[in-house]
Design an enzyme around this catalytic site. Structure first.
Site, PDB file in Angstrom:
ATOM      1  N   SER A 113       0.821  -1.264  -0.067  1.00  0.00           N
ATOM      2  CA  SER A 113      -0.170  -0.003  -0.017  1.00  0.00           C
ATOM      3  C   SER A 113       1.004   1.411   0.156  1.00  0.00           C
ATOM      4  CB  SER A 113      -0.901  -0.220   1.233  1.00  0.00           C
ATOM      5  OG  SER A 113      -1.859   1.132   1.071  1.00  0.00           O
ATOM      6  N   HIS A 114       0.643   2.049   0.905  1.00  0.00           N
ATOM      7  CA  HIS A 114       1.291   3.549   1.143  1.00  0.00           C
ATOM      8  C   HIS A 114       2.655   3.278   1.736  1.00  0.00           C
ATOM      9  CE1 HIS A 114      -0.599   2.190   4.738  1.00  0.00           C
ATOM     10  NE2 HIS A 114       0.435   2.952   5.538  1.00  0.00           N
ATOM     11  N   ASP A 277      -2.367   6.729  -3.339  1.00  0.00           N
ATOM     12  CA  ASP A 277      -1.250   5.817  -2.719  1.00  0.00           C
ATOM     13  C   ASP A 277      -0.647   4.814  -3.692  1.00  0.00           C
ATOM     14  OD1 ASP A 277      -3.508   4.077  -2.481  1.00  0.00           O
ATOM     15  OD2 ASP A 277      -2.704   3.357  -0.635  1.00  0.00           O
ATOM     16  N   ASP A 279      -1.089   1.600  -4.125  1.00  0.00           N
ATOM     17  CA  ASP A 279      -1.821   0.456  -4.932  1.00  0.00           C
ATOM     18  C   ASP A 279      -3.258   1.227  -5.400  1.00  0.00           C
ATOM     19  OD1 ASP A 279      -2.656   0.850  -2.170  1.00  0.00           O
ATOM     20  OD2 ASP A 279      -3.479  -1.246  -2.273  1.00  0.00           O
ATOM     21  N   ASP A 281      -5.778   2.775  -3.729  1.00  0.00           N
ATOM     22  CA  ASP A 281      -6.840   2.651  -2.891  1.00  0.00           C
ATOM     23  C   ASP A 281      -7.107   3.920  -1.845  1.00  0.00           C
ATOM     24  OD1 ASP A 281      -5.162   1.671  -0.981  1.00  0.00           O
ATOM     25  OD2 ASP A 281      -6.126  -0.123  -0.615  1.00  0.00           O
ATOM     26  N   ARG A 282      -6.116   4.546  -1.722  1.00  0.00           N
ATOM     27  CA  ARG A 282      -6.509   5.778  -0.818  1.00  0.00           C
ATOM     28  C   ARG A 282      -6.727   7.055  -1.478  1.00  0.00           C
ATOM     29  NH1 ARG A 282      -2.873   5.322   4.627  1.00  0.00           N
ATOM     30  NH2 ARG A 282      -3.334   3.149   4.994  1.00  0.00           N
ATOM     31  N   LYS A 376     -11.452  -0.183  -0.935  1.00  0.00           N
ATOM     32  CA  LYS A 376     -11.583   1.418  -1.021  1.00  0.00           C
ATOM     33  C   LYS A 376     -10.929   1.771  -2.265  1.00  0.00           C
ATOM     34  CE  LYS A 376      -7.642   2.033   2.136  1.00  0.00           C
ATOM     35  NZ  LYS A 376      -7.119   0.733   2.853  1.00  0.00           N
TER      36      LYS A 376
HETATM   37  C1  G16 Z   1      -5.059  -0.440   5.392  1.00  0.00           C
HETATM   38  C2  G16 Z   1      -6.404  -1.186   5.420  1.00  0.00           C
HETATM   39  C3  G16 Z   1      -7.345   0.010   5.943  1.00  0.00           C
HETATM   40  C4  G16 Z   1      -6.891   0.402   7.436  1.00  0.00           C
HETATM   41  C5  G16 Z   1      -5.473   1.057   7.344  1.00  0.00           C
HETATM   42  C6  G16 Z   1      -4.632   1.408   8.438  1.00  0.00           C
HETATM   43  O1  G16 Z   1      -5.162   0.435   4.489  1.00  0.00           O
HETATM   44  O2  G16 Z   1      -6.865  -1.508   4.336  1.00  0.00           O
HETATM   45  O3  G16 Z   1      -8.562  -0.534   6.313  1.00  0.00           O
HETATM   46  O4  G16 Z   1      -7.378   1.664   7.831  1.00  0.00           O
HETATM   47  O5  G16 Z   1      -4.615   0.057   6.646  1.00  0.00           O
HETATM   48  O6  G16 Z   1      -4.710   0.214   9.305  1.00  0.00           O
HETATM   49  P1  G16 Z   1      -3.642   0.529  10.605  1.00  0.00           P
HETATM   50  O7  G16 Z   1      -4.067   1.643  11.532  1.00  0.00           O
HETATM   51  O8  G16 Z   1      -3.942  -0.924  11.082  1.00  0.00           O
HETATM   52  O9  G16 Z   1      -2.465   0.579  10.060  1.00  0.00           O
HETATM   53  P2  G16 Z   1      -4.001   0.186   3.166  1.00  0.00           P
HETATM   54  O10 G16 Z   1      -4.081   1.348   2.465  1.00  0.00           O
HETATM   55  O11 G16 Z   1      -2.638   0.181   3.745  1.00  0.00           O
HETATM   56  O12 G16 Z   1      -4.209  -1.161   2.753  1.00  0.00           O
END
Ligand code: G16
Length: 543
Positions: A113-114, A277, A279, A281-282, A376
């Site tokens: 992801s990010h 981000d 991938d 989704d953000r 998302k």
């Molecule tokens: C992931 C999850 C999200 C979550 C985020 C932060 O996002 O898909 O649902 O809100 O992590 O999670 P945490 O607070 O446990 O670090 P992404 O965009 O990283 O896939």
């Protein structure tokens, strides 16, 4: 070409977190590491024989090599077919869409992801279900259990599959369909939004800047925003995905998307700014001289989604993760919509979306989405904003001011303390948990604690129970502090402190969030003993 069975032994720590398994890239590249985890996925989903999967990732370092390993393992275990994005690239929402429109048995997404990418940074793998959404805990627990017992895996010994050309090929009898990563996703967006209205807006001198942060949304944003909707060439910046995201953090927030912030807060800045981000989704949303928090963006989208054709019949209900601000709840109450509160993690929205209880959901962590896929979706949020702007003919600042005066403003900020020693972070949470009963009625930094509990979730659809999802402290007057440990970090523990206060006086709605929240911040620090436990006097990141 031959099928071989490789003997292995379990590797510790292959427990999927908030969103799949995320580790340092060199860990994933270590002997048997990826292979053990993929074999554990096969076991966790009841085998892959005869199944069809989608495969793609955000293009980060090791994406291409990992894809070849996964294909060779899928073929060796008898998978029927794998639909792969060209060059093994797919944004997370596009992968979710492909799973759904092809009715596959699920898919594997390679992304952290990010988190930054590169040999010394992060890599990740997650499994998505046939509904297109992240595997629920029941399945990730099975995958983890399998990883603790795995003794061997099957893999084909063969040359790499050419994934650079769109078309059909095969590997040891397994069909491989290489698809354009953008086409089906772009077609879905065209169905949901009023492209003609957006085209008119973008043709009227309204200027946008979309920062793809050298990550996967570059090609999607170029195709949709520039080529289809007519934004001038150059409106999408940092549009070529690179394996290390140009050396940056592909995290759309004011800290990591500094370049975009600077452009939007300059006197000649564009009218609308956005970023996505690693991938895709953000999302981050900006107007000229305005930053829209993810929680506010969710509330604004809920209040105005009916301006887009895909949502013109109204929303079925809405949902937010627990730490997300309650700005959404105010919109839901005003519109008579059901509003659900779930644990952090997109996987918890899946059942509500599948059951038709909600059609829009989101999180404070820059994620917003709807029932169009089961992830998302960054570019979707940008297009919904543009659709709303095109119909309302207002600036982002005007929309925010109108929203707050109608619904009230929830001042909101998240403070992150990164790479805290795990024992110290756990001790802080344990201590808080231990004193929850004694907190109500006490006064801290001028605020009186009204409620204190630990959030747990009972899924209304499948009845599953998920405990220990964050400590919530509610203050008299509506302020709130929430504490939890991140489930996506790869170094030590990240303590997240979510701070919120409600303002309904129109004269007080334009303050800086950090000053508006000063007493909540002080109370949170005092209640949790953040400095005492962690030695930190300041958070690493404030969003
Ligand atoms: C992931 C999850 C999200 C979550 C985020 C932060 O996002 O898909 O649902 O809100 O992590 O999670 P945490 O607070 O446990 O670090 P992404 O965009 O990283 O896939």
């Amino acid at each position: 070409m031959q099928r071989i069975t490789v003997q292995t032994t379990p590797i510790e720590g292959q427990k999927p977190g908030t969103s799949g398994l995320r580790k340092k890239t060199h860990v994933f590249m270590g002997p048997h590491y990826l292979e053990n985890f993929i074999q554990s996925i096969w076991i966790g989903i009841g085998g892959v024989e005869g199944k069809t999967l989608v495969l793609g990732g955000d293009g980060r370092y090791f994406n291409d090599r990992a894809a070849q390993v996964i294909l060779r393992m899928a073929a060796a275990s008898g998978a029927k077919k794998v639909i792969v994005g060209q060059n093994a690239i797919l944004s997370t929402p596009a992968a979710s869409n492909l799973i759904r429109i092809n009715g596959t048995d699920g898919g594997i997404i390679m992304s952290a992801s990010h988190n930054p990418g590169g040999p010394d940074e992060d890599f990740g793998v997650k499994f998505n279900m046939p509904n297109g959404g992240p595997a629920p805990e029941e399945v990730t627990n099975k995958i983890f259990e399998a990883s603790q017992k795995v003794t061997s895996y099957d893999i084909m010994e063969t040359q790499d599959v050419d994934l650079s050309e769109i078309g059909e090929t095969e590997l040891a009898g397994m069909e491989i369909q290489v698809v354009d990563p953008v086409a089906d996703y772009a077609a879905l967006m065209e169905k949901l939004f009023d492209f003609d209205a957006i085209r008119l807006l973008l043709g009227s001198g309204f200027r946008i800047r979309f920062d793809a942060m050298h990550a996967v949304t570059g090609p999607y944003a170029k195709a949709i925003l520039e080529q289809t909707l007519g934004a001038p060439a150059g409106s999408v910046v940092n549009a070529v995905p690179s394996p290390d995201f140009g050396g940056g953090h592909p995290d759309p927030n004011p800290i990591w998307a500094k370049e975009l912030m600077t452009a939007m807060f300059s006197s000649e800045g564009p009218d609308f700014g956005a970023a996505s981000d690693g991938d895709g989704d953000r999302n981050m949303i900006l107007g000229r001289n305005v930053y829209v928090t993810p929680s506010d963006s969710l509330a604004v989208l809920a209040a105005n989604a009916h301006f887009a054709p895909g949502y013109e019949d109204g929303l079925k209900g809405v949902a937010r993760s627990m730490p997300t601000s309650r700005a959404l709840d105010r919109v839901a109450a005003a519109k008579g919509l059901d509003c659900y509160e779930t644990p952090t993690g997109w996987k918890f929205f899946g059942n509500l979306l599948d059951a038709g209880r909600v059609s829009l959901c989101g999180e404070e962590s820059a994620g917003t989405g709807s029932d169009h896929v089961r992830e998302k979706d960054g570019l979707w949020a940008v297009l919904l904003w543009l659709n709303i702007l095109a119909i309302k003919q207002q600036s982002v600042a005007e929309i925010m001011m109108g929203h707050w005066s109608e619904f009230g403003r929830n001042y909101y900020s998240r403070h992150d303390y990164e790479a805290v020693e795990t024992d110290k972070a756990n001790a802080l949470i344990d201590e808080l948990r231990g004193k929850l009963d004694t907190l109500p009625g006490t006064s801290v930094s001028g605020l009186t604690v009204e409620t204190a509990d630990e959030f747990a979730y009972d899924d209304p659809i499948d009845g599953s129970h998920t405990g220990q999802q964050g400590i919530r402290i509610g203050f008299e007057g509506g302020a709130r502090a929430v504490f939890r440990l991140s489930g996506t970090g790869t170094v030590g523990a990240t303590l997240r402190v979510y701070l919120e206060d409600v303002e309904t006086d129109p004269m007080n709605m334009h303050r800086d969030a950090q000053s508006a929240l000063a007493n909540v911040i002080a109370a949170a620090d005092e209640i949790a003993g953040i400095t005492r436990h962690t030695g930190r006097t300041e958070p690493d990141v404030k969003t």
